[in-house]
Design an enzyme around this catalytic site. Structure first.
Site, mmCIF file in Angstrom:
data_model
loop_
_atom_site.group_PDB
_atom_site.id
_atom_site.type_symbol
_atom_site.label_atom_id
_atom_site.label_comp_id
_atom_site.label_asym_id
_atom_site.label_seq_id
_atom_site.Cartn_x
_atom_site.Cartn_y
_atom_site.Cartn_z
ATOM 1 C CG MET A 93 -1.960 -0.940 1.818
ATOM 2 S SD MET A 93 -2.963 -0.912 -0.046
ATOM 3 C CE MET A 93 -4.412 -1.610 0.193
ATOM 4 C CB SER A 170 -3.686 3.527 17.533
ATOM 5 O OG SER A 170 -3.181 3.391 18.466
ATOM 6 C CE1 TYR A 183 0.071 2.208 13.811
ATOM 7 C CE2 TYR A 183 0.027 4.179 15.762
ATOM 8 C CZ TYR A 183 -0.610 3.106 15.006
ATOM 9 O OH TYR A 183 -1.247 2.008 15.595
ATOM 10 C CB SER A 184 1.105 9.230 16.850
ATOM 11 O OG SER A 184 -0.327 10.052 17.807
ATOM 12 C CE LYS A 187 -3.137 3.125 12.947
ATOM 13 N NZ LYS A 187 -3.773 2.890 12.128
ATOM 14 C CB THR A 220 -1.235 -8.129 16.929
ATOM 15 O OG1 THR A 220 -0.613 -6.753 16.763
ATOM 16 C CG2 THR A 220 -1.675 -7.715 16.522
ATOM 17 C CD GLU A 221 5.466 -12.395 14.718
ATOM 18 O OE1 GLU A 221 6.512 -12.236 14.403
ATOM 19 O OE2 GLU A 221 4.552 -12.423 14.205
#
Length: 292
Positions: A93, A170, A183-184, A187, A220-221
């Protein structure tokens, strides 16, 4: 989130009763039987578990992720579990054009679509932000722009079926947390875009639901590998998380919070005492385990 949070959870119980996005108790697996569903990020973690739940509910599945080998195994398991049909498209993606390829595959296969579950994420680090603007840009391509591209491509079919869009986000998209700035950011972007889109749907009388899923620490892993050395909390089970997401989507909830009690408490603290929430989050981290 440590001793303080354990104290605050029961104290906030009464206030939360007026705040929760709680699901009506009328979910039935029949709601998903025969539905045509795309699940992204479906080769592992929450996406894989959602695929298995949907298979048991006899949905038609189109799965996508980067790893073709893992997707093949997930599709085989979905067929064993009772999926009405199951296939996959592998790819990254990072290229938003691939998002359109996935939706086109659904159109060619089914001629329509009932549910679009957007769950994939790109790789990011859990450490102090080092000023890498290029990393932020690439992560936005995967975690945000591809979500927009898939939604745009799928919307004509979803309007026709009066279907649903499910956006897996999240707590990091509701309150800034340390060591996850890129990442934040992605989101938070999802919350803004899909919140605005939901309002536009209402004004245009478009009967397509949008369920934003606000998740905490899930086992999750990838999550455990990234943050278990910093956060000592026990992660919530991905299997139950996946089921709750599907139920919330079928019931066309505005938001789904998981684990519900913890996430609801954190969101209420964000509204009432944001500085305290920030200090609570910081105090729950073993900062000495974070390398620069």
């Amino acid at each position: 989130m440590g001793l303080l949070l354990k104290i605050f959870i029961p104290l906030l119980g009464v206030a939360l009763a007026f705040y929760l996005y709680s699901a009506p108790m009328n979910f039935s697996e029949e709601m998903l039987r025969g539905k045509r569903v795309i699940v992204t990020g479906a080769s592992s973690g929450i996406g894989e578990q959602m695929a298995y739940h949907l298979a048991r509910m006899e949905a038609h599945l189109l799965l996508t992720a980067r790893s073709e080998g893992k997707l093949q195994k997930v599709v085989e398991q979905c067929l064993r579990l009772g999926a009405a049909s199951a296939s996959y498209v592998s790819g990254s993606m990072e290229d938003t054009a691939f998002a359109e390829v996935v939706v086109k595959e659904a159109e060619n296969t089914w001629g329509g679509l009932d549910m679009l579950i957007l769950n994939h994420i790109g790789h990011s680090y859990f450490t102090y932000f080092n000023g890498d603007v290029e990393h932020v840009r690439k992560l936005l391509e995967t975690n945000f722009l591809s979500y927009v591209a898939m939604t745009v491509s799928a919307l004509p079919m979803l309007k026709e079926s009066e279907g649903s869009i499910v956006v897996v986000s999240s707590m990091a998209g509701k309150t800034g947390i340390p060591f996850a700035a890129p990442y934040s950011a992605t989101k938070f972007a999802l919350d803004g875009f899909f919140g605005s889109l939901r309002s536009e749907f209402f004004l245009e009388k478009v009967n397509v639901s949008i369920t934003l899923c606000i998740l905490g620490y899930i086992n999750t892993e990838s999550a455990v590998q990234a943050i278990s050395h910093v956060i000592q909390d026990t992660p919530a089970p991905k299997e139950d998380c996946a089921l709750q997401i599907i139920q919330g989507a079928a019931l066309r909830q505005r938001e789904l919070h998981y684990p519900p009690r913890l996430v609801d408490t954190l969101l209420l603290l964000r509204a009432l005492a944001p500085d305290f929430l920030d200090s609570l989050i910081r105090s729950s981290y073993n900062v000495e385990n974070i390398s620069r």
